[in-house]
Design a protein around this motif. Structure first.
Motif, PDB file in Angstrom:
ATOM      1  N   PHE B  35      35.931 -21.591   9.584  1.00  9.00           N
ATOM      2  CA  PHE B  35      36.571 -21.327   8.526  1.00  9.00           C
ATOM      3  C   PHE B  35      37.922 -21.143   8.721  1.00  9.00           C
ATOM      4  O   PHE B  35      38.131 -20.382   9.627  1.00  9.00           O
ATOM      5  N   TYR B  37      41.491 -19.642   6.599  1.00  6.62           N
ATOM      6  CA  TYR B  37      41.850 -19.013   5.216  1.00  6.62           C
ATOM      7  C   TYR B  37      43.508 -18.801   5.387  1.00  6.62           C
ATOM      8  O   TYR B  37      43.970 -18.388   6.643  1.00  6.62           O
ATOM      9  N   GLN B  39      46.500 -16.491   3.816  1.00  7.39           N
ATOM     10  CA  GLN B  39      47.118 -15.365   3.185  1.00  7.39           C
ATOM     11  C   GLN B  39      48.513 -15.037   2.918  1.00  7.39           C
ATOM     12  O   GLN B  39      49.385 -14.672   3.696  1.00  7.39           O
ATOM     13  N   SER B  42      51.527 -12.329  -1.134  1.00  7.12           N
ATOM     14  CA  SER B  42      51.120 -11.863  -2.411  1.00  7.12           C
ATOM     15  C   SER B  42      49.936 -11.244  -1.827  1.00  7.12           C
ATOM     16  O   SER B  42      49.127 -10.628  -2.599  1.00  7.12           O
ATOM     17  N   GLY B  43      48.966 -11.625  -0.844  1.00  6.71           N
ATOM     18  CA  GLY B  43      47.613 -10.972  -0.415  1.00  6.71           C
ATOM     19  C   GLY B  43      46.373 -11.548  -0.606  1.00  6.71           C
ATOM     20  O   GLY B  43      45.553 -11.282  -0.123  1.00  6.71           O
ATOM     21  N   GLU B  44      46.506 -12.493  -1.380  1.00  7.86           N
ATOM     22  CA  GLU B  44      45.231 -13.088  -1.895  1.00  7.86           C
ATOM     23  C   GLU B  44      44.617 -13.777  -0.504  1.00  7.86           C
ATOM     24  O   GLU B  44      45.561 -14.645   0.471  1.00  7.86           O
ATOM     25  N   MET B  45      43.394 -14.350  -0.482  1.00  8.41           N
ATOM     26  CA  MET B  45      42.781 -15.088   0.646  1.00  8.41           C
ATOM     27  C   MET B  45      42.378 -16.460   0.195  1.00  8.41           C
ATOM     28  O   MET B  45      41.874 -16.501  -0.949  1.00  8.41           O
ATOM     29  N   PHE B  47      41.152 -20.293   0.828  1.00 13.18           N
ATOM     30  CA  PHE B  47      40.358 -21.122   1.716  1.00 13.18           C
ATOM     31  C   PHE B  47      41.163 -22.307   1.969  1.00 13.18           C
ATOM     32  O   PHE B  47      41.553 -22.952   1.048  1.00 13.18           O
ATOM     33  N   TYR B  50      36.964 -26.108   6.281  1.00 13.09           N
ATOM     34  CA  TYR B  50      35.600 -25.751   7.172  1.00 13.09           C
ATOM     35  C   TYR B  50      35.158 -26.965   7.935  1.00 13.09           C
ATOM     36  O   TYR B  50      35.116 -28.010   7.664  1.00 13.09           O
ATOM     37  N   PHE B  91      43.904 -16.856   8.895  1.00 15.21           N
ATOM     38  CA  PHE B  91      42.904 -16.297   9.549  1.00 15.21           C
ATOM     39  C   PHE B  91      41.770 -17.243  10.028  1.00 15.21           C
ATOM     40  O   PHE B  91      41.527 -18.012   9.243  1.00 15.21           O
ATOM     41  N   LEU B 105      30.085 -12.982   8.256  1.00 14.84           N
ATOM     42  CA  LEU B 105      31.210 -13.894   8.532  1.00 14.84           C
ATOM     43  C   LEU B 105      32.310 -12.920   9.277  1.00 14.84           C
ATOM     44  O   LEU B 105      32.712 -11.920   8.714  1.00 14.84           O
ATOM     45  N   PHE B 107      35.835 -12.457  11.124  1.00 18.27           N
ATOM     46  CA  PHE B 107      37.298 -12.803  11.105  1.00 18.27           C
ATOM     47  C   PHE B 107      38.069 -12.428  12.338  1.00 18.27           C
ATOM     48  O   PHE B 107      37.836 -11.497  13.214  1.00 18.27           O
ATOM     49  N   GLY B 108      38.906 -13.510  12.848  1.00 13.84           N
ATOM     50  CA  GLY B 108      39.904 -13.083  14.116  1.00 13.84           C
ATOM     51  C   GLY B 108      41.142 -12.124  13.347  1.00 13.84           C
ATOM     52  O   GLY B 108      41.060 -11.625  12.202  1.00 13.84           O
ATOM     53  N   THR B 109      41.855 -11.789  14.257  1.00  9.02           N
ATOM     54  CA  THR B 109      43.169 -10.715  13.932  1.00  9.02           C
ATOM     55  C   THR B 109      44.197 -11.409  12.997  1.00  9.02           C
ATOM     56  O   THR B 109      44.996 -10.585  12.471  1.00  9.02           O
TER      57      THR B 109
END
Lengths: 114, 117
Positions: B35, B37, B39, B42-45, B47, B50, B91, B105, B107-109
């Protein structure tokens, strides 16, 4: 509207004062999880739940508790917060766990522990 | 153990140029999902896209495409014709079973992308 709702969005608290961050989803998802995001570390999983009354530790569970009494709610509890728990927290849910099911995220909770 | 590696902490790209964000992964599970994502500040994740490990074709979603090279274990995100609104943290994440058979799930950095007008 399908969504994951976290509250509060912002929280400043003092060391040792118990707090709860709520998470609720309206999509009837089975799988829910909590992550914390720290600079340079990405998102790390704290706890997850595959269904009601089923929870398990993620990668960084120390200092946190969760419960899943209802399908829609998955609160994160910090019994005695410490400054190293200052972070951005995300709740996420997905339909089941399946490879093709995207995770829906809440808006995030920015927690500061002083 | 599962691992996602994003080696570009930050990137600056001229508006309207294409950009590739790198992601490599490691897992022993033959069935996994990848996946991306976004960001924003504003902070939301959000999608984006895929790719399943058994999918033959590279995934595409509008201006986003995923360059999936299974043998190299890479899943790079390509954004065509970049826009100022693409400035964000990106991400890469992987869904796969861990050593205990539990799906995770990971995540990378992240890569912080800045589009320059």
């Amino acid at each position: 509207e399908a969504q994951v709702t976290q509250n509060p969005r912002y929280l400043i608290t003092v060391t040792g004062k118990k707090l709860t961050v709520t998470c609720s989803q309206n999509m009837n998802h089975e799988y829910m999880s909590w992550y914390r995001q720290d600079p340079g570390l990405g998102l790390r999983q704290i706890y997850y739940s595959m269904n009601v009354e089923v929870t398990d530790k993620g990668d960084v569970p120390e200092g946190y508790k969760v419960s899943r009494k209802e399908k829609r709610n998955f609160p994160l509890i910090l019994e005695s917060p410490s400054p190293n728990q200052t972070s951005l927290y995300f709740c996420a849910s997905s339909l089941v766990y399946g490879r093709g099911t995207e995770a829906f995220f809440g808006q995030g909770t920015r927690l500061t522990v002083v | 153990a599962q691992k996602i590696t994003q080696t570009q902490p930050g990137m600056f790209v001229q508006e309207k140029e294409a950009v590739t964000l790198d992601c490599t992964y490691d897992t022993s599970d033959p069935s996994y999902g990848l996946f991306w994502y976004k960001q924003p500040s504003s902070g939301e994740m959000i999608f984006l896209i895929y790719q399943g490990s058994y999918d033959q074709q590279n995934a595409t979603e509008g201006r986003y495409s995923l360059n999936f090279q299974k043998a190299r274990k890479s899943a790079n995100l390509v954004i065509s014709a970049s826009q100022l609104g693409d400035s964000a943290m990106y991400f890469c994440a992987m869904s796969a079973d861990d050593n205990f058979g539990n799906e995770k799930l990971t995540f990378g950095t992240g890569t912080r992308l800045t589009i320059i007008p």
